[in-house]
Enzyme design. Structure first.
Site, mmCIF file in Angstrom:
data_model
loop_
_atom_site.group_PDB
_atom_site.id
_atom_site.type_symbol
_atom_site.label_atom_id
_atom_site.label_comp_id
_atom_site.label_asym_id
_atom_site.label_seq_id
_atom_site.Cartn_x
_atom_site.Cartn_y
_atom_site.Cartn_z
ATOM 1 N N GLN A 291 38.947 27.890 40.507
ATOM 2 C CA GLN A 291 39.699 26.780 41.088
ATOM 3 C C GLN A 291 38.995 26.247 42.334
ATOM 4 O O GLN A 291 38.590 27.009 43.210
ATOM 5 C CB GLN A 291 41.119 27.229 41.444
ATOM 6 C CG GLN A 291 41.979 27.606 40.249
ATOM 7 C CD GLN A 291 42.508 26.401 39.481
ATOM 8 O OE1 GLN A 291 42.106 25.269 39.718
ATOM 9 N NE2 GLN A 291 43.406 26.656 38.544
ATOM 10 N N TYR A 320 43.927 31.601 27.991
ATOM 11 C CA TYR A 320 42.993 30.708 28.710
ATOM 12 C C TYR A 320 42.737 31.309 30.092
ATOM 13 O O TYR A 320 42.877 30.646 31.125
ATOM 14 C CB TYR A 320 43.570 29.291 28.822
ATOM 15 C CG TYR A 320 43.996 28.708 27.490
ATOM 16 C CD1 TYR A 320 43.088 28.000 26.707
ATOM 17 C CD2 TYR A 320 45.286 28.886 27.005
ATOM 18 C CE1 TYR A 320 43.472 27.474 25.474
ATOM 19 C CE2 TYR A 320 45.679 28.375 25.784
ATOM 20 C CZ TYR A 320 44.770 27.668 25.015
ATOM 21 O OH TYR A 320 45.153 27.159 23.805
ATOM 22 N N GLU A 341 40.051 34.205 26.408
ATOM 23 C CA GLU A 341 39.330 33.006 26.859
ATOM 24 C C GLU A 341 38.210 32.731 25.862
ATOM 25 O O GLU A 341 37.547 33.659 25.388
ATOM 26 C CB GLU A 341 38.764 33.253 28.264
ATOM 27 C CG GLU A 341 37.738 32.260 28.749
ATOM 28 C CD GLU A 341 38.302 30.862 28.881
ATOM 29 O OE1 GLU A 341 37.698 29.941 28.295
ATOM 30 O OE2 GLU A 341 39.331 30.687 29.549
ATOM 31 N N ASP A 389 47.379 28.654 30.822
ATOM 32 C CA ASP A 389 46.766 27.694 31.750
ATOM 33 C C ASP A 389 45.661 26.969 30.977
ATOM 34 O O ASP A 389 44.480 27.200 31.199
ATOM 35 C CB ASP A 389 46.208 28.432 32.971
ATOM 36 C CG ASP A 389 45.667 27.481 34.032
ATOM 37 O OD1 ASP A 389 45.864 26.259 33.893
ATOM 38 O OD2 ASP A 389 45.048 27.953 34.996
ATOM 39 N N CYS A 416 47.121 21.168 34.124
ATOM 40 C CA CYS A 416 46.402 20.197 34.953
ATOM 41 C C CYS A 416 46.628 18.772 34.445
ATOM 42 O O CYS A 416 46.015 17.838 34.942
ATOM 43 C CB CYS A 416 44.906 20.518 34.989
ATOM 44 S SG CYS A 416 44.128 20.540 33.358
#
Length: 460
Positions: A291, A320, A341, A389, A416
């Site tokens: 991030q 994720y 992931e 996420d 997001c």
């Protein structure tokens, strides 16, 4: 019978006075002439402006402001208009409170329009102060403009470089190092990349900085391996900035919009930097997803953990998972965390991050979330809490249906993109999992982007 061609009520290069009645998701003002929308760069709702029509399409037009007849109380003096033109900081002409209201409205409208949620509560956006200099990563193109090597950013929807020295939203040390490097590139006459000829050597510079550790990684993205004087620049760089602990070369020979390729060489120091997030240490490589706003990432994850209401016997799925930041932040509160992931290198980082933090109740697997979830389910693993996420495109329908079939107590959704989040929440709701509140967190002040988190629970 031939359809009659309907002429737009405005023409290219026309100048007229209009009222800004709304704003688009990407921060443009909206005016209308006879019901025909005109998108006005830098316009704010409530302003009356004189515009120059730049482009006319079938259903809308684009314009720029020439003069203001009235200005909004939410307008502040923009630091640099080019930050709007490049898309680096398209909202920095608005007061920060107005930005937060704008973002809350974007989330609210997405939930109503796409999700069909009329009664869903959208909390006030969690902002930050000061809302500047927060980015811990920069990805800056290098080009020749006239006779000089320049750094900057591309104009929106183009590859025309606009020279930028103060990026406003980047950590100030990153800006300082970029200026230092520009001087050295000029000193040694390093040839920047020329897209039209696919020639030159240096394509871009990527810099990462640890928010707490202050460790810095500089990555030179080059078209080929051998670059004369690159080692001289590195020597001067690390002498001037002792906290530069990693200098990498990424060789990207392809004509592509993808910045980094797979080939990496260590030019100096380590192949990663370290930083902290919620008290855990993370090793961050050149290609790791991490991030870009550490302070707000911590606030986002704290909210996710609060909503998850974790118990010691819980088994958690972190879908994720990236380099493991969310799952590892939850691990000491639960029985076990499983992370998945699709990027193998990220999973390698996640495993390493678990080791350096002495966390043993985690298991990470590389692969597509829906496929790995099927395998774990076949092995008899049951999840009490699922945390997702996903990237901007959201979740797959298959993953959503699989998640619901597992009947977890809670599904914590971090997003997001409010539009894909609303779409996915609509499907979850049809399958029996609903939310009462969405919490927006401003991870990207001065831009139009917004992160959200919510918890979905089974209908009783």
């Amino acid at each position: 019978m031939k359809k009659e061609k309907i002429e737009a009520p405005v023409k290219k290069n026309e100048r007229l006075v209009v009222d800004i009645i709304d704003m688009t998701y990407d921060g443009r003002g909206v005016a209308k002439v006879d019901g025909f929308p005109i998108f006005v760069e830098e316009g704010i709702t409530g302003e009356r402006v004189k515009i120059h029509v730049m482009k006319v399409m079938k259903k809308f037009a684009f314009a720029k402001i020439m003069t203001w007849e009235t200005t909004s109380e939410n307008r502040v003096e923009a630091v640099e208009k080019d930050l709007i033109r490049t898309g680096i900081a398209p909202l920095h002409h608005m007061s920060y409170n107005a930005q937060l209201d704008f973002k809350k409205n974007q989330v609210t409208q997405a939930m109503k329009r796409i999700g069909g949620f009329e009664e869903l509560n959208v909390a006030d956006v969690l902002g930050m102060e000061p809302p500047f200099a927060y980015r811990n990563k920069a990805q800056i193109p290098v080009r020749m403009i006239g006779a000089e090597i320049e750094l900057g950013f591309f104009r929106k929807n183009s590859h025309d470089l606009i020279v930028v020295e103060d990026f406003l939203i980047q950590d100030k040390m990153i800006d300082e190092i970029l200026l230092f490097l520009k001087e050295r590139l000029r000193k040694y006459s390093i040839k920047p990349y020329d897209e039209s000829q696919h020639s030159g050597h240096l394509k871009s510079i990527v810099i990462r900085k640890g928010h707490y550790s202050n460790e810095v990684m500089v990555t030179f993205v080059t078209r080929k391996k051998k670059i004369f004087y690159l080692h001289d620049i590195v020597t001067e760089l690390v002498a001037a900035y002792p906290n530069v602990v990693s200098v990498m070369q990424n060789i990207q020979p392809n004509v592509t919009n993808k910045v980094l390729d797979e080939r990496l060489n260590v030019l100096y120091g380590k192949d990663s930097i370290s930083d902290e997030l919620l008290g855990k240490t993370y090793h961050i490589s050149a290609q790791s997803f991490y991030q870009v706003n550490t302070e707000q990432a911590e606030n986002l994850y704290k909210k996710a953990i609060e909503l998850a209401d974790l118990k010691k016997d819980d088994v958690v799925l972190d879908a994720y998972c990236g380099i493991g930041t969310i799952g590892l932040s939850m691990a000491n509160k639960v029985k076990k965390v499983y992370g998945v992931e699709i990027v193998p290198e990220a999973i390698e980082d996640a495993i390493h991050n678990a080791e350096i933090n002495d966390i043993t109740n985690v298991e990470f697997k590389a692969g597509a979330a829906d496929k790995v979830l099927k395998n774990w389910t076949a092995d008899g693993i049951k999840f009490d809490v699922i945390v997702v996420d996903p990237p901007r495109k959201g979740l797959t329908e298959d993953f959503i249906k699989q998640s619901v079939e597992l009947e977890p107590e809670k599904i914590v959704y971090i997003s997001c993109d409010p539009s894909t989040m609303a779409r996915d929440m609509k499907l979850f709701a049809s399958l029996g999992y609903t939310s009462d509140t969405v919490y927006p967190v401003d991870m990207f002040p001065q831009t139009t982007h917004i992160e959200c988190v919510t918890v979905l629970k089974r209908k009783s």
